[in-house]
Scaffold this motif. Structure first.
Motif, PDB file in Angstrom:
ATOM      1  N   GLY A  15       0.831  -1.201   0.000  1.00  0.00           N
ATOM      2  CA  GLY A  15       0.000   0.000   0.000  1.00  0.00           C
ATOM      3  C   GLY A  15       0.865   1.250   0.000  1.00  0.00           C
ATOM      4  N   GLU A  16       0.222   2.385   0.052  1.00  0.00           N
ATOM      5  CA  GLU A  16       0.953   3.652   0.117  1.00  0.00           C
ATOM      6  C   GLU A  16       1.714   3.727   1.433  1.00  0.00           C
ATOM      7  N   VAL A  17       2.954   4.172   1.379  1.00  0.00           N
ATOM      8  CA  VAL A  17       3.780   4.287   2.580  1.00  0.00           C
ATOM      9  C   VAL A  17       3.444   5.580   3.310  1.00  0.00           C
ATOM     10  N   MET A  18       3.322   6.640   2.587  1.00  0.00           N
ATOM     11  CA  MET A  18       3.043   7.947   3.186  1.00  0.00           C
ATOM     12  C   MET A  18       1.548   8.242   3.111  1.00  0.00           C
ATOM     13  N   ASN A  40      13.696   8.952 -13.856  1.00  0.00           N
ATOM     14  CA  ASN A  40      12.869   8.157 -12.934  1.00  0.00           C
ATOM     15  C   ASN A  40      13.487   6.787 -12.645  1.00  0.00           C
ATOM     16  N   ILE A  41      14.784   6.795 -12.304  1.00  0.00           N
ATOM     17  CA  ILE A  41      15.454   5.514 -12.030  1.00  0.00           C
ATOM     18  C   ILE A  41      15.666   5.253 -10.540  1.00  0.00           C
ATOM     19  N   PHE A  42      15.530   6.275  -9.702  1.00  0.00           N
ATOM     20  CA  PHE A  42      15.768   6.109  -8.266  1.00  0.00           C
ATOM     21  C   PHE A  42      14.468   5.797  -7.535  1.00  0.00           C
ATOM     22  N   GLY A  45       8.073   4.827  -7.267  1.00  0.00           N
ATOM     23  CA  GLY A  45       6.947   4.299  -6.520  1.00  0.00           C
ATOM     24  C   GLY A  45       7.234   3.903  -5.085  1.00  0.00           C
ATOM     25  N   ARG A  46       8.395   4.222  -4.575  1.00  0.00           N
ATOM     26  CA  ARG A  46       8.735   3.781  -3.214  1.00  0.00           C
ATOM     27  C   ARG A  46       7.896   4.468  -2.142  1.00  0.00           C
ATOM     28  N   TRP A  50       2.284   7.039  -7.240  1.00  0.00           N
ATOM     29  CA  TRP A  50       2.209   8.020  -8.328  1.00  0.00           C
ATOM     30  C   TRP A  50       3.522   8.789  -8.512  1.00  0.00           C
ATOM     31  N   LEU A  51       4.517   8.546  -7.690  1.00  0.00           N
ATOM     32  CA  LEU A  51       5.766   9.331  -7.780  1.00  0.00           C
ATOM     33  C   LEU A  51       6.918   8.448  -8.259  1.00  0.00           C
TER      34      LEU A  51
END
Length: 51
Positions: A15-18, A40-42, A45-46, A50-51
């Protein structure tokens, strides 16, 4: 003081972490991430899917 925290203990970590962010903050976070990581390699989605 308006902070937030997430704790995962043996649960679903997909699920979403934040916590949910308003659209204005999402736009700012996207711009910051795009400026530091345009390809967008780092950790995509962590923190947010959406990020």
């Amino acid at each position: 003081a308006g902070g937030q925290v997430s704790l995962f203990r043996g649960g679903d970590r997909h699920g979403e972490v934040m916590h949910h962010q308003p659209e204005a903050l999402k736009a700012i976070q996207r711009r910051v991430k795009n400026s530091f990581d345009p390809d967008n390699i780092f950790n995509p989605g962590r923190l947010y899917s959406w990020l």
